[in-house]
Scaffold this motif. Structure first.
Motif, PDB file in Angstrom:
ATOM      1  N   VAL A 249      -1.481  69.571  40.059  1.00 18.08           N
ATOM      2  CA  VAL A 249      -0.932  70.922  40.012  1.00 18.08           C
ATOM      3  C   VAL A 249       0.082  70.930  38.877  1.00 18.08           C
ATOM      4  N   GLY A 250      -0.136  71.789  37.901  1.00 17.21           N
ATOM      5  CA  GLY A 250       0.689  71.784  36.699  1.00 17.21           C
ATOM      6  C   GLY A 250       1.820  72.784  36.728  1.00 17.21           C
ATOM      7  N   LEU A 251       2.448  72.929  35.559  1.00 19.87           N
ATOM      8  CA  LEU A 251       3.513  73.908  35.354  1.00 19.87           C
ATOM      9  C   LEU A 251       3.227  74.706  34.091  1.00 19.87           C
ATOM     10  N   ASP A 252       3.545  75.975  34.147  1.00 18.96           N
ATOM     11  CA  ASP A 252       3.565  76.879  33.000  1.00 18.96           C
ATOM     12  C   ASP A 252       2.178  77.203  32.447  1.00 18.96           C
ATOM     13  N   ASN A 253       2.179  77.978  31.351  1.00 21.41           N
ATOM     14  CA  ASN A 253       0.954  78.651  30.929  1.00 21.41           C
ATOM     15  C   ASN A 253       0.531  78.316  29.503  1.00 21.41           C
ATOM     16  N   LEU A 254       0.768  77.077  29.074  1.00 16.14           N
ATOM     17  CA  LEU A 254       0.251  76.681  27.772  1.00 16.14           C
ATOM     18  C   LEU A 254      -1.269  76.834  27.748  1.00 16.14           C
ATOM     19  N   ASN A 255      -1.828  77.126  26.582  1.00 11.91           N
ATOM     20  CA  ASN A 255      -3.283  77.294  26.473  1.00 11.91           C
ATOM     21  C   ASN A 255      -4.019  76.048  26.939  1.00 11.91           C
ATOM     22  N   ASP A 256      -3.456  74.861  26.619  1.00 12.27           N
ATOM     23  CA  ASP A 256      -4.094  73.610  27.047  1.00 12.27           C
ATOM     24  C   ASP A 256      -4.069  73.473  28.567  1.00 12.27           C
ATOM     25  N   MET A 257      -2.994  73.959  29.199  1.00 12.09           N
ATOM     26  CA  MET A 257      -2.910  73.913  30.662  1.00 12.09           C
ATOM     27  C   MET A 257      -3.952  74.834  31.286  1.00 12.09           C
ATOM     28  N   ILE A 258      -4.087  76.005  30.718  1.00  8.71           N
ATOM     29  CA  ILE A 258      -5.075  76.960  31.221  1.00  8.71           C
ATOM     30  C   ILE A 258      -6.484  76.388  31.076  1.00  8.71           C
ATOM     31  N   GLN A 259      -6.749  75.700  29.957  1.00  9.84           N
ATOM     32  CA  GLN A 259      -8.077  75.102  29.766  1.00  9.84           C
ATOM     33  C   GLN A 259      -8.335  74.007  30.791  1.00  9.84           C
ATOM     34  N   LEU A 260      -7.311  73.229  31.132  1.00  6.90           N
ATOM     35  CA  LEU A 260      -7.468  72.185  32.154  1.00  6.90           C
ATOM     36  C   LEU A 260      -7.831  72.800  33.508  1.00  6.90           C
ATOM     37  N   ILE A 261      -7.260  73.965  33.801  1.00  3.21           N
ATOM     38  CA  ILE A 261      -7.605  74.661  35.060  1.00  3.21           C
ATOM     39  C   ILE A 261      -9.039  75.171  34.989  1.00  3.21           C
ATOM     40  N   LYS A 262      -9.418  75.764  33.875  1.00  2.00           N
ATOM     41  CA  LYS A 262     -10.788  76.264  33.713  1.00  2.00           C
ATOM     42  C   LYS A 262     -11.810  75.134  33.862  1.00  2.00           C
ATOM     43  N   ASP A 263     -11.449  73.947  33.364  1.00  2.00           N
ATOM     44  CA  ASP A 263     -12.365  72.810  33.399  1.00  2.00           C
ATOM     45  C   ASP A 263     -12.329  72.057  34.724  1.00  2.00           C
ATOM     46  N   GLY A 264     -11.473  72.462  35.629  1.00  2.00           N
ATOM     47  CA  GLY A 264     -11.398  71.813  36.934  1.00  2.00           C
ATOM     48  C   GLY A 264     -10.610  70.518  36.945  1.00  2.00           C
ATOM     49  N   VAL A 265      -9.906  70.211  35.847  1.00  2.00           N
ATOM     50  CA  VAL A 265      -9.085  68.999  35.813  1.00  2.00           C
ATOM     51  C   VAL A 265      -7.837  69.199  36.658  1.00  2.00           C
ATOM     52  N   ALA A 266      -7.213  70.361  36.523  1.00  2.00           N
ATOM     53  CA  ALA A 266      -6.056  70.742  37.338  1.00  2.00           C
ATOM     54  C   ALA A 266      -6.459  71.883  38.260  1.00  2.00           C
ATOM     55  N   GLU A 267      -5.898  71.889  39.455  1.00  2.00           N
ATOM     56  CA  GLU A 267      -6.246  72.940  40.412  1.00  2.00           C
ATOM     57  C   GLU A 267      -5.535  74.250  40.097  1.00  2.00           C
ATOM     58  N   SER A 268      -4.281  74.164  39.627  1.00  2.00           N
ATOM     59  CA  SER A 268      -3.489  75.375  39.392  1.00  2.00           C
ATOM     60  C   SER A 268      -2.250  75.010  38.595  1.00  2.00           C
ATOM     61  N   SER A 269      -1.457  76.036  38.290  1.00  2.00           N
ATOM     62  CA  SER A 269      -0.185  75.818  37.611  1.00  2.00           C
ATOM     63  C   SER A 269       0.806  76.880  38.071  1.00  2.00           C
ATOM     64  N   ALA A 270       2.073  76.467  38.222  1.00  2.00           N
ATOM     65  CA  ALA A 270       3.156  77.392  38.557  1.00  2.00           C
ATOM     66  C   ALA A 270       3.895  77.718  37.263  1.00  2.00           C
ATOM     67  N   SER A 271       3.738  78.941  36.768  1.00  2.00           N
ATOM     68  CA  SER A 271       4.253  79.309  35.454  1.00  2.00           C
ATOM     69  C   SER A 271       5.541  80.100  35.564  1.00  2.00           C
ATOM     70  N   SER A 272       6.503  79.766  34.699  1.00  2.00           N
ATOM     71  CA  SER A 272       7.804  80.435  34.717  1.00  2.00           C
ATOM     72  C   SER A 272       7.937  81.534  33.665  1.00  2.00           C
ATOM     73  N   ARG A 273       6.824  82.040  33.145  1.00  2.00           N
ATOM     74  CA  ARG A 273       6.800  83.221  32.287  1.00  2.00           C
ATOM     75  C   ARG A 273       7.702  83.081  31.048  1.00  2.00           C
ATOM     76  N   PRO A 274       7.342  82.201  30.108  1.00  2.00           N
ATOM     77  CA  PRO A 274       8.206  81.960  28.948  1.00  2.00           C
ATOM     78  C   PRO A 274       8.430  83.194  28.077  1.00  2.00           C
ATOM     79  N   GLU A 275       7.392  84.028  27.893  1.00  2.00           N
ATOM     80  CA  GLU A 275       7.569  85.223  27.069  1.00  2.00           C
ATOM     81  C   GLU A 275       8.652  86.134  27.653  1.00  2.00           C
ATOM     82  N   MET A 276       8.657  86.269  28.981  1.00  2.00           N
ATOM     83  CA  MET A 276       9.643  87.117  29.631  1.00  2.00           C
ATOM     84  C   MET A 276      11.047  86.522  29.507  1.00  2.00           C
TER      85      MET A 276
END
Length: 310
Positions: A249-276
């Motif tokens: 289970v990851g953290l935040d919303n880097l593009n690489d993190m999102i790809q890991l979720i799409k590929d099933g490597v990571a189940e999810s991520s808790a993102s703290s909204r960096p743009e905001m």
């Protein structure tokens, strides 16, 4: 346009039209702020994007020229960050937006900014103790707790787990680690067998995760305390052929993190909204520079990113 309307509504409500103190900055001319992150990192590129968006919005809404300069240390080094802070102070900006690497190690330069009349706002961090500074960011304990609880359920409340610590002196990383440890301590059949320190480097996280998984072949899962850590961990899981065996289970919303979720490597991520965080840090700094009081905390919230939500 909706940001302009939002600002107009705030102004109309009287939130920012209190009498201006005599020592406030002249708000009729250009205003310049300096954004100083922990290090060069794609997560902070997202923060900067939000900050630039806020500067554009404020410029349009007020007719002032509002600019944000981005000055990032090449590595997560406190002395390097302090040097950037001191050089920024010397240019007399209207405010500094800082993500501190070490509250104690950064304390003297933060106090120097205050003594020189340069307003300080921190983001991705709680406000420093004893200073009248606004902190912009998520509830970091909640973020770590959410990630750890998701991992606990993924591994059936039993097994060996590891934590990638990020920069241990960084207030937000430390808070997440402590709260993750507290979650795991509630489950008698879960044992934290290793912790890594990646210093906000994906490459370092990947190397440390690989070594930890070799040393602990029964490892069931990972959580992290920074944005770089879970990307490096995911790469190590993929390279070792343990997708599905070792949960993450990851953290935040880097593009690489999102790809890991799409590929099933990571189940999810808790993102703290960096743009905001970047956006509201600039708004808070602008208010402070205009002589207005600002909140002690601005909570930007947490997104749980899963394959389904993507």
């Amino acid at each position: 346009m909706k940001h302009v309307f939002l600002l107009s509504a705030i102004l109309a409500a009287g939130v920012m039209v209190a009498p201006t103190p005599m020592n406030a900055a002249d708000t009729s001319g250009p205003m310049r702020f300096v954004l100083i992150p922990k290090t060069v990192h794609p997560w902070f590129d997202k923060v900067n994007a939000g900050a630039q968006s806020a500067a554009t919005m404020l410029s349009k809404a007020t007719g002032q020229q509002i600019t944000v300069e981005y000055r990032a240390p090449q590595s997560a080094d406190v002395s390097m960050q302090n040097d950037i802070i001191e050089r920024a102070i010397a240019t007399h900006p209207n405010g500094i937006l800082l993500d501190p690497l070490d509250e104690k190690g950064n304390r003297s330069t933060m106090e120097e900014a205050d003594g020189q009349g340069v307003g300080l706002t921190v983001f991705d961090s709680p406000p420093p103790q004893g200073m009248d500074v606004t902190g912009v960011g998520a509830d970091f304990c909640e973020q770590g707790t959410l990630a750890a609880e998701r991992l606990v359920k993924l591994i059936g409340e039993k097994g060996e787990v590891a934590i990638m610590m990020g920069v241990p002196t960084a207030p937000n990383h430390s808070i997440r680690a402590q709260c993750e440890q507290k979650v795991f301590a509630k489950y008698p059949d879960i044992k934290v067998v290793a912790t890594g320190i990646d210093n906000d480097s994906i490459e370092t996280a990947q190397k440390q995760a690989s070594a930890i998984m070799q040393a602990h072949p029964n490892l069931a899962g990972w959580v992290a305390c920074d944005a770089a850590g879970p990307v490096g961990v995911g790469q190590a899981i993929r390279e070792s052929g343990q997708i599905g065996k070792v949960k993450e289970v990851g953290l935040d919303n880097l593009n690489d993190m999102i790809q890991l979720i799409k590929d099933g490597v990571a189940e999810s991520s808790a993102s703290s909204r960096p743009e905001m965080q970047g956006y509201w840090a600039v708004v808070a700094a602008w208010q402070k520079a205009a002589g207005q009081k600002t909140p002690k905390n601005i909570d930007t919230g947490i997104d749980i990113i899963t394959k389904q939500s993507l």
